[in-house]
Motif scaffolding. Structure first.
Motif, short mmCIF file in Angstrom:
data_model
loop_
_atom_site.label_atom_id
_atom_site.label_comp_id
_atom_site.label_asym_id
_atom_site.label_seq_id
_atom_site.Cartn_x
_atom_site.Cartn_y
_atom_site.Cartn_z
N VAL A 236 0.94 15.70 3.05
CA VAL A 236 0.65 15.52 1.61
C VAL A 236 0.25 16.85 0.96
CG1 VAL A 236 -1.76 14.86 2.09
CG2 VAL A 236 -0.69 14.16 -0.06
N ASP A 237 0.80 17.08 -0.22
CA ASP A 237 0.55 18.30 -0.99
C ASP A 237 -0.55 17.97 -2.01
OD1 ASP A 237 1.32 20.96 -2.11
OD2 ASP A 237 1.88 19.73 -3.83
N MET A 238 -1.76 18.54 -1.81
CA MET A 238 -2.89 18.19 -2.70
C MET A 238 -3.33 19.43 -3.48
SD MET A 238 -5.02 15.83 0.00
CE MET A 238 -6.48 15.65 -1.00
N SER A 239 -3.36 19.30 -4.80
CA SER A 239 -3.68 20.47 -5.62
C SER A 239 -4.60 20.07 -6.76
CB SER A 239 -2.38 21.06 -6.18
OG SER A 239 -1.71 20.10 -6.96
N LEU A 240 -5.26 21.07 -7.36
CA LEU A 240 -6.07 20.79 -8.54
C LEU A 240 -6.25 22.04 -9.38
CD1 LEU A 240 -9.87 20.36 -7.74
CD2 LEU A 240 -8.30 21.70 -6.37
N ASP A 241 -6.55 21.80 -10.67
CA ASP A 241 -6.88 22.89 -11.59
C ASP A 241 -8.35 23.23 -11.42
OD1 ASP A 241 -4.33 22.79 -12.59
OD2 ASP A 241 -4.85 21.50 -14.29
N LYS B 73 0.88 -1.17 0.00
CA LYS B 73 0.00 0.00 0.00
C LYS B 73 0.92 1.22 0.00
CE LYS B 73 -3.93 1.78 2.59
NZ LYS B 73 -4.77 1.69 3.77
N PRO B 74 1.01 1.96 -1.11
CA PRO B 74 2.04 3.01 -1.18
C PRO B 74 1.66 4.25 -0.38
CG PRO B 74 0.75 2.99 -3.19
CD PRO B 74 0.22 1.87 -2.35
N LYS B 75 2.72 4.95 0.05
CA LYS B 75 2.50 6.28 0.65
C LYS B 75 2.40 7.28 -0.50
CE LYS B 75 5.43 5.44 4.61
NZ LYS B 75 6.84 5.54 4.89
N VAL B 76 1.56 8.29 -0.30
CA VAL B 76 1.42 9.34 -1.31
C VAL B 76 1.76 10.69 -0.67
CG1 VAL B 76 -0.25 10.59 -2.76
CG2 VAL B 76 -0.31 8.10 -2.65
N SER B 77 2.74 11.38 -1.26
CA SER B 77 3.14 12.68 -0.70
C SER B 77 2.65 13.85 -1.54
CB SER B 77 4.67 12.75 -0.58
OG SER B 77 5.25 12.59 -1.86
N GLN B 78 2.14 13.55 -2.74
CA GLN B 78 1.68 14.62 -3.62
C GLN B 78 0.55 14.11 -4.49
OE1 GLN B 78 4.80 16.13 -6.17
NE2 GLN B 78 3.78 18.09 -6.45
N LEU B 79 -0.52 14.90 -4.59
CA LEU B 79 -1.65 14.52 -5.43
C LEU B 79 -2.04 15.73 -6.27
CD1 LEU B 79 -4.14 12.71 -6.23
CD2 LEU B 79 -5.36 13.82 -4.35
N HIS B 80 -2.18 15.51 -7.56
CA HIS B 80 -2.66 16.61 -8.41
C HIS B 80 -3.79 16.12 -9.31
CE1 HIS B 80 -2.67 20.43 -10.45
NE2 HIS B 80 -2.60 19.82 -11.61
N LEU B 81 -4.87 16.88 -9.36
CA LEU B 81 -5.99 16.57 -10.26
C LEU B 81 -5.98 17.56 -11.41
CD1 LEU B 81 -8.93 16.17 -7.67
CD2 LEU B 81 -7.12 14.53 -8.26
N THR B 82 -6.03 17.02 -12.62
CA THR B 82 -6.07 17.90 -13.79
C THR B 82 -7.05 17.32 -14.80
OG1 THR B 82 -4.71 19.08 -15.40
CG2 THR B 82 -4.03 16.84 -14.89
N GLY B 83 -7.11 17.90 -15.98
CA GLY B 83 -8.10 17.38 -16.92
C GLY B 83 -7.87 17.96 -18.30
#
Ligand code: SF4
Length: 455
Positions: A143-148, A105-115
């Motif tokens: 965790v750094d979570m970002s989105l457009d 089960k991986p660790k996630v340090s950054q998440l970005h949502l785009t499209g």
């Protein structure tokens, strides 16, 4: 104010790759498929060094309500909202398949949502997406979570939801504030509404608000562009991204509806960049590189000063460099020394998953020469600096001998004031900074001779 080498910018910089990867996306091969990607994931699983390191995750959410004529993204314009509900279940399946191969089960340090437009999703769907991700991975505490964000599709309640879900950075895609430009590209949006949204974001405590602006759009004039810039500077976002519009109607059908006579000349387009560069610097922004400016307090600028800035498919990043897992149709990822891209249509993407196959259609396994050149190109793009000793130590080569031809080209650039060479290093000058893609392309083995600059 710097005097930019306009002829070089026009001749080369506008065409050179933007190096979110090296080799660039156009070098990915169809021979790299699900089996190769599975091997890359399993290789990570077997490596004691990387297995437990956090991953970055990027999710491509392709849906949009309306078509903006300039758009070159892979998107699906629809008002059938049920499609996005079904799509999230495909993301769930794809993530399960990837994790089977990762074995942990991986660790996630950054998440970005785009499209597409991630904010096409209703609040409940964004919650569902984050639930899917959190149930199969472990988000690190920081965790750094970002989105457009398409400002036309979001309201105060949605901002509250995003904040509650843990998002910290919002990228507002503004593009242009002038009504004639907005009409010409079929994207009408109210500047006051955007200002209000950004005000709410600050009150809610989002760490970073970015603004994205497009230059080179139809009906843009020097006067209208300066007015748009003044509006953006007044908002005082933490970051500003200045993207150049590339008119490629043969490739993007919606661009055929843009009248060629409405487009600014290439000379004027470069003038827009010069104007923006000068105005943003005067307003207290720092030039991070390529298309990006940030405030001095922003982590990107701090990382640049420390020499820890890096670049991946998400652009410049201040976060530690990690493997990047892509999810969704056309997602582009990087695991170990491989790159991969998912199926680019929804039908094909779904078919792969129905067959319980990883939906990878092309990619690349980097060879030793690719890795050497990647280090140099990313050093130039992110730090504007390459230490020959460091490259020699890391790759056991003699830099001057290995890159004899490239060194000759660099000497020409030095006479033009774009780089500084010493016996031990290569540095991009302040003037060379705006031509950094052209300078980096000297080390690009794949860029075709027809495009290779002859300085
Ligand atoms: S610019 Fe954004 S909102 Fe407009 S069509 Fe493209 S992806 Fe969709």
């Amino acid at each position: 104010m710097l005097s930019f080498p306009q002829d070089l910018l026009e001749r080369y910089e506008a065409q050179a790759p933007n190096y979110i990867s090296y080799p660039s996306l156009d070098q990915f091969k169809a021979g790299f498929g699900p089996r190769h990607y599975a091997q890359a994931l399993e290789h990570r699983r077997q490596s004691v060094l990387t297995r437990l390191k956090p991953l970055s995750v990027y999710v491509h959410l392709p849906f949009c309500e309306n078509l903006c004529l300039f758009c070159n993204r892979n998107k699906i314009v629809t008002k059938r909202y049920s499609k996005s509900v079904a799509y999230l279940e495909l993301i769930d399946q794809e993530l399960k398949l990837q994790i089977e191969h990762l074995g942990v089960k991986p660790k996630v340090s950054q998440l970005h949502l785009t499209g597409g437009s991630p904010t096409y999703l209703h609040d409940s769907e964004l919650e569902r997406l984050v639930t899917i991700l959190k149930s199969q991975t472990t988000f690190t505490p920081s965790v750094d979570m970002s989105l457009d964000i398409d400002p036309r599709t979001i309201n105060f309640e949605s901002l509250v939801t995003l904040h509650h879900l843990g998002f910290t950075r919002l990228n507002f895609c503004v593009q242009d504030c002038d009504i004639s430009v907005q009409r010409a590209v079929h994207r009408l949006q109210d500047l006051d509404a955007i200002k209000t949204l950004i005000g709410h974001s600050r009150v809610l405590g989002f760490k970073c608000c970015s603004l994205e602006l497009l230059y080179g759009l139809p009906k843009q004039t020097q006067q209208s562009f300066e007015a748009t810039l003044a509006c953006l500077i007044d908002i005082s976002a933490d970051r500003v991204t200045l993207c150049a519009y590339r008119h490629q109607p043969e490739r993007y059908p919606s661009q055929r509806k843009i009248k060629e006579q409405d487009l600014p000349s290439s000379h004027l387009v470069l003038q827009f960049f010069n104007t923006a560069h000068t105005s943003l610097m005067r307003a207290g922004y720092e030039y991070i590189g390529l298309d990006l400016f940030s405030k001095k307090s922003d982590p990107l600028y701090v990382a640049k000063m420390r020499g820890s800035l890096h670049r991946n498919f998400l652009g410049f990043s201040a976060e530690p460099n990690t493997d990047l897992m892509a999810l969704g149709m056309s997602g582009v990822g990087s695991i170990g020394t491989t790159y991969s891209q998912n199926a680019t249509t929804l039908e094909e993407y779904r078919l792969f998953l129905e067959r319980k196959q990883l939906p990878v259609v092309k990619g690349l396994a980097l060879g030793r020469d690719d890795l050497v050149r990647k280090s140099i190109i990313m050093g130039l793009m992110c730090q504007g600096h390459v230490s020959f000793d460091a490259i020699e130590e890391a790759y056991l080569i003699n830099f001057q001998a290995y890159f004899g031809h490239e060194m000759q080209q660099l000497k020409h650039l030095e006479t033009q004031g774009l780089v500084q060479l010493t016996i031990k290093s290569l540095d991009v000058t302040e003037l060379g900074h705006v031509l950094v893609r052209t300078i980096a392309s000297i080390f690009d083995r794949y860029w075709t001779p027809a495009q290779t600059p002859s300085f």
